[in-house]
Write an enzyme that holds these catalytic residues in place. Structure first.
Site, mmCIF file in Angstrom:
data_model
loop_
_atom_site.group_PDB
_atom_site.id
_atom_site.type_symbol
_atom_site.label_atom_id
_atom_site.label_comp_id
_atom_site.label_asym_id
_atom_site.label_seq_id
_atom_site.Cartn_x
_atom_site.Cartn_y
_atom_site.Cartn_z
ATOM 1 N N CYS A 209 -86.113 -46.755 -50.515
ATOM 2 C CA CYS A 209 -85.158 -45.727 -51.370
ATOM 3 C C CYS A 209 -83.692 -45.389 -51.131
ATOM 4 O O CYS A 209 -83.417 -44.483 -50.459
ATOM 5 C CB CYS A 209 -85.896 -44.375 -51.379
ATOM 6 S SG CYS A 209 -85.296 -43.344 -52.685
ATOM 7 N N CYS A 403 -85.241 -45.034 -59.118
ATOM 8 C CA CYS A 403 -84.819 -44.041 -58.054
ATOM 9 C C CYS A 403 -84.541 -42.991 -58.718
ATOM 10 O O CYS A 403 -83.195 -42.943 -59.237
ATOM 11 C CB CYS A 403 -83.614 -44.494 -57.287
ATOM 12 S SG CYS A 403 -83.434 -43.651 -55.754
#
Ligand SMILES: Cc1cc2nc3c(=O)[nH]c(=O)nc-3n(C[C@H](O)[C@H](O)[C@H](O)COP(=O)(O)OP(=O)(O)OC[C@H]3O[C@@H](n4cnc5c(N)ncnc54)[C@H](O)[C@@H]3O)c2cc1C
Length: 460
Positions: A209, A403
């Site tokens: 991430c 994301c």
């Protein structure tokens, strides 16, 4: 600002309003599931001994798909931890939206009932003779190996702070479950400081991430605004790279957001060490990007920054037992990595055709996220079944990753893309470079149920 934060947590808010938000988010999640559900999950009578290394997001999802697809399944997961964490929730723990308990579940409740769990950790891979070594149960053999042990966080590569001492000197990292709670407590106490210098940074390796370091920076800034003390704080974001994010459309929007919020961005700064008692961070000023790998010990110009609060991300790589084995992309000292060498479409190992790898540990040229795993797992499982049946695996992963960058309480910039930075928005007619309340609802109310009830059960 703060609309959803309040509706999620403050007592006395109307229950029906919260229910409305939740239903909306779950509806959106449902639409996404419907859009992305694959149609190639059919039962096979092929038999093989499958070992899955790692019972995280990818491991449990693969176990669910494979036990569904194979009538005579013989599947073992090797996973040392009794608790499974929903890691995308860590940012929301630090931001005081989720409680830590909300993202932790007993591993045994998530592993499919017909799959065996070997509570152990792998110490060595021997792909030439289809075996691996475990810490407590010795040698384990397999016909097919699903290699999904995730990322290793190399805290030792930042001098002056360890995973165990997170919080010392107000130095934080919410990539660790306990660290996320300590970080939340520190953010809660920022108003007591009255004024201060807050610095946030990412790192130079691939990480899970890549958006999270920016999320925690923007959420903290928003929190100070809510307390009406923003002007007393100087906030800086130190990026290791020359940009905030790729694809460019999201990077450009983030540059604007950071400007609007008066967060100064410094590029090409890599955190080398921290002095937690003096509250000083030392950064390497990196050269312009070049084809040459970044040497860790190079004598770069140093930049010393005083801080009152620091949030950093450790460099990441494949776990050592992967890095030191024949399945890894060969590494050099500087570039770390050592990710598993797989075909970027089929996810089958380049040399060992009975090994498949996905998730954070796989050397796939896309972002390492749970959203990526949601797309990878059904393809990888179907390809593995084809291999077991003696057929050519034909399904190809397109690099999809997502994301959701939380830019403030109540708003999210939904960044969805695939290989070669191709934009892949789930709702194509919406401008992707706009942060929206609906994505916040999805992030806060929709994605966690989708993870537990959909993805980990092999239903999407
Ligand atoms: C702060 C943060 C925010 C994030 N935000 C998002 C987000 O908003 N959206 C999103 O999609 N993703 C997000 N992610 C990323 C997402 O959580 C990961 O990409 C995902 O969990 C990776 O799954 P994995 O199975 O590859 O690895 P993991 O889920 O980490 O699982 C790996 C498993 O392997 C086990 N293991 C490790 N070593 C061994 C060994 N030697 N032997 C046996 N087992 C071993 C571990 O115990 C672990 O259970 C975030 C992650 C973090 C940390």
């Amino acid at each position: 600002m703060g609309v959803e934060k309040k509706s999620t947590h403050q007592a006395g808010q109307s229950w029906s309003r919260r229910r409305f938000f939740k239903i909306g988010a779950i509806g959106l999640a449902g639409a996404i599931i419907a859009e992305r559900t694959y149609d190639y999950v059919s039962e096979s009578k092929a038999k093989a001994k499958i070992v899955i290394v790692g019972g995280g997001a990818a491991g449990i999802t693969m176990a669910a798909y494979l036990s569904d697809m194979l009538r005579y399944d013989d599947i073992t997961i090797i996973e040392p931890n009794e608790t499974h964490y929903y890691q995308p929730g860590y940012t929301l723990i630090a931001a005081d939206v989720f409680t830590p308990e909300e993202v932790a579940r007993p591993t045994k409740t998530l592993i499919p009932s017909q799959v065996k769990w070997l509570k152990d950790s792998v110490s060595e891979l021997n792909p030439d003779n289809n075996t691996l070594l475990t810490a407590h149960n010795g040698k384990v053999s397999y016909d097919y190996l699903v290699l999904v042990p995730g990322c290793q966080m190399d805290f030792n590569l930042v001098e002056g702070i360890t995973r165990e001492t997170l919080g010392e000197g107000n130095v934080h990292c919410m990539y660790d479950y306990k660290g996320a709670r300590i970080c939340r407590d520190a953010i809660r106490k920022l108003p007591d400081l009255k004024e201060g210098r807050l610095i946030f940074t990412n790192t130079y390796t691939k990480i899970k991430c890549g958006g999270a370091p920016k999320k925690i920076c923007l959420l903290t800034e928003d929190n100070l605004r809510e307390h009406k003390i923003r002007d007393q704080f100087d906030i800086k974001y130190f990026a290791n790279q020359n940009e905030l994010m790729k694809p460019k459309v999201f990077g450009d929007r983030l540059i604007d957001i950071f400007k609007e919020r008066k967060v100064e961005v410094k590029y090409r700064h890599r955190l080398a060490s921290v002095d937690t008692s003096a509250k000083k961070a030392v950064f390497d000023l990196l050269p312009e990007p070049s084809a040459a790998p970044l040497a860790l010990d190079a004598n770069y110009e140093k930049v010393i920054v005083d801080f009152d609060f620091l949030h950093f991300i450790p460099p990441m790589s494949a776990p050592d037992f992967v890095k030191n084995s024949a399945v890894a992309v060969p590494i050099d000292k500087a570039n770390q990595g050592g990710w598993v060498k797989v075909d970027k479409g089929t996810m089958i190992h380049a040399t060992y055709k009975n090994i498949i790898s996905l998730g954070d540990v796989a050397g796939l040229p896309t972002s390492k996220t749970g959203a990526a795993i949601r797309m990878q797992a059904p393809i990888a499982a179907a390809n593995l079944v084809s291999l077991i049946e003696g057929k050519e695996p034909i399904l190809k992963y397109n690099g999809y990753s997502a994301c959701p960058i939380v830019t403030e309480y109540g708003k999210v910039l939904m960044c969805e893309f695939g290989y070669d930075e191709k934009l892949m928005p789930i709702i194509p007619f919406l401008d992707p470079a706009v942060e929206r309340g609906m994505w916040w609802l999805l992030k806060v109310h929709g994605l966690k149920p989708m993870y537990y009830q959909g993805m980990l059960k092999g239903l999407m």
